[in-house]
Design an enzyme around this catalytic site. Sequence first.
Site, PDB file in Angstrom:
ATOM      1  N   GLN A   1       0.732  -0.606   0.208  1.00  0.00           N
ATOM      2  CA  GLN A   1       0.085  -0.067   0.370  1.00  0.00           C
ATOM      3  C   GLN A   1       0.707   1.004  -0.194  1.00  0.00           C
ATOM      4  O   GLN A   1       1.687   1.530   0.772  1.00  0.00           O
ATOM      5  CB  GLN A   1      -0.983  -0.060   1.268  1.00  0.00           C
ATOM      6  CG  GLN A   1      -2.022   1.485   0.690  1.00  0.00           C
ATOM      7  CD  GLN A   1      -2.484   1.640   2.078  1.00  0.00           C
ATOM      8  OE1 GLN A   1      -2.453   1.733   3.235  1.00  0.00           O
ATOM      9  NE2 GLN A   1      -4.060   1.225   1.841  1.00  0.00           N
TER      10      GLN A   1
ATOM     11  N   TYR B   1      -5.802  10.713   4.892  1.00  0.00           N
ATOM     12  CA  TYR B   1      -4.387  10.530   3.908  1.00  0.00           C
ATOM     13  C   TYR B   1      -4.624  12.014   3.150  1.00  0.00           C
ATOM     14  O   TYR B   1      -5.276  12.318   2.272  1.00  0.00           O
ATOM     15  CB  TYR B   1      -3.601  10.151   3.954  1.00  0.00           C
ATOM     16  CG  TYR B   1      -3.922   9.358   5.485  1.00  0.00           C
ATOM     17  CD1 TYR B   1      -2.873   9.718   6.516  1.00  0.00           C
ATOM     18  CD2 TYR B   1      -4.371   7.928   5.520  1.00  0.00           C
ATOM     19  CE1 TYR B   1      -2.970   9.482   7.994  1.00  0.00           C
ATOM     20  CE2 TYR B   1      -4.700   7.528   6.855  1.00  0.00           C
ATOM     21  CZ  TYR B   1      -3.497   7.912   7.869  1.00  0.00           C
ATOM     22  OH  TYR B   1      -3.418   7.516   9.482  1.00  0.00           O
TER      23      TYR B   1
ATOM     24  N   ARG C   1      -7.968   1.961  -2.644  1.00  0.00           N
ATOM     25  CA  ARG C   1      -8.787   2.111  -1.584  1.00  0.00           C
ATOM     26  C   ARG C   1      -9.430   3.478  -0.869  1.00  0.00           C
ATOM     27  O   ARG C   1      -9.089   4.965  -1.017  1.00  0.00           O
ATOM     28  CB  ARG C   1      -7.562   1.803   0.022  1.00  0.00           C
ATOM     29  CG  ARG C   1      -8.663   1.633   0.999  1.00  0.00           C
ATOM     30  CD  ARG C   1      -7.767   1.270   2.529  1.00  0.00           C
ATOM     31  NE  ARG C   1      -7.678   0.730   3.369  1.00  0.00           N
ATOM     32  CZ  ARG C   1      -8.220   0.959   4.665  1.00  0.00           C
ATOM     33  NH1 ARG C   1      -7.100   1.068   5.381  1.00  0.00           N
ATOM     34  NH2 ARG C   1      -8.752  -0.460   5.669  1.00  0.00           N
TER      35      ARG C   1
END
Length: 340
Positions: free
Chosen positions: A103, A184, A231
Amino acid sequence: MTGISATTLHTPFALGAFTLANRVVMAPMTRNRAGPGNVPQPINAEYYRQRASAGIIITEATQVSPYGLGYPGTPGIHDAAQVAGWSAVTETVHGAGGRIVLQLWHVGRSSHSSLLPGGALPVAPSAIAIDGETFTSDGMKAYETPRALDTGEIPEIVEQFRSGAANALAAGFDGVEVHGANGYLLDQFTRDSANERVDHYGGSIENKIRLPLEVTQAVIDVWGAARVGYRISPFQKFNSMADGDPEATFARLTAELDDLDIGYLHVVETDAPGAAAADTAPDEFLAARHPLFARLRDTFDGPLIVNGGYDGARGKAVLAAAAADLVAYAKLFLANPDLP
């Protein structure tokens, strides 16, 4: 896309070039176990080896730049030592028969100047601070007001993700997941509580999702679309996140990701309005899922991973209802390395 027919958590699944042994996904979880220089250590390799029976492992979020670091002890993928450290992890997992994707993240404003080179301020789409405090090497500190990225700096962010993807390929991963969730940097651009820009990276939905799509395309250029996932967390409030119209925003983003033909979409269902309580039965849990999650089956035609509030019974139910293709587990995988 591989459809569902009389599936269970232990039914194999064709994900791109791979046939997964089961549909139990290990979710990414920050563990703060990297060594000096944010280099993965033998303990990281052992941690993932223990969980290699997952259909596929999604690693802890891994920064693509030293300026994307958010917490002490998180691994990077931006220099040769980190690539070597991750190579030992992938070799160990593959030796145990597992599949593992990396990731990729940049935390943006979810950082602190004490963690960044030269004491630089964290960057973000806009100069809006997160409420509360963050964990640093010197203990808890208040979040700082980040520096808004200039338009001319944004291509460098894209290149950092491209470079991180290339390093992940060199480290022997089976694919990569772009972290566009959990408040984020890419999520900060996507949702308007963090993005007040007036250039072509802010304002309209088309502009807010521009950077996430540019990053995804750059990663695809390295890996090919089939080995790239993305995601999202449309409703999650973590890191002071919100959006004025999450249904419209994420329906558009996922439709655009579908056009890129990425390998999978990973959806965090946490904080969705109307979510069922932890002790509700599986059928009631599914009935209470937000309508956006059902809509994603129309806007995104590829494999769908769901995450958030699932146990064994709920995982079986969501697969039986053809509402997802794979189920990601986090805490349960920490407590049960052999969860499948």
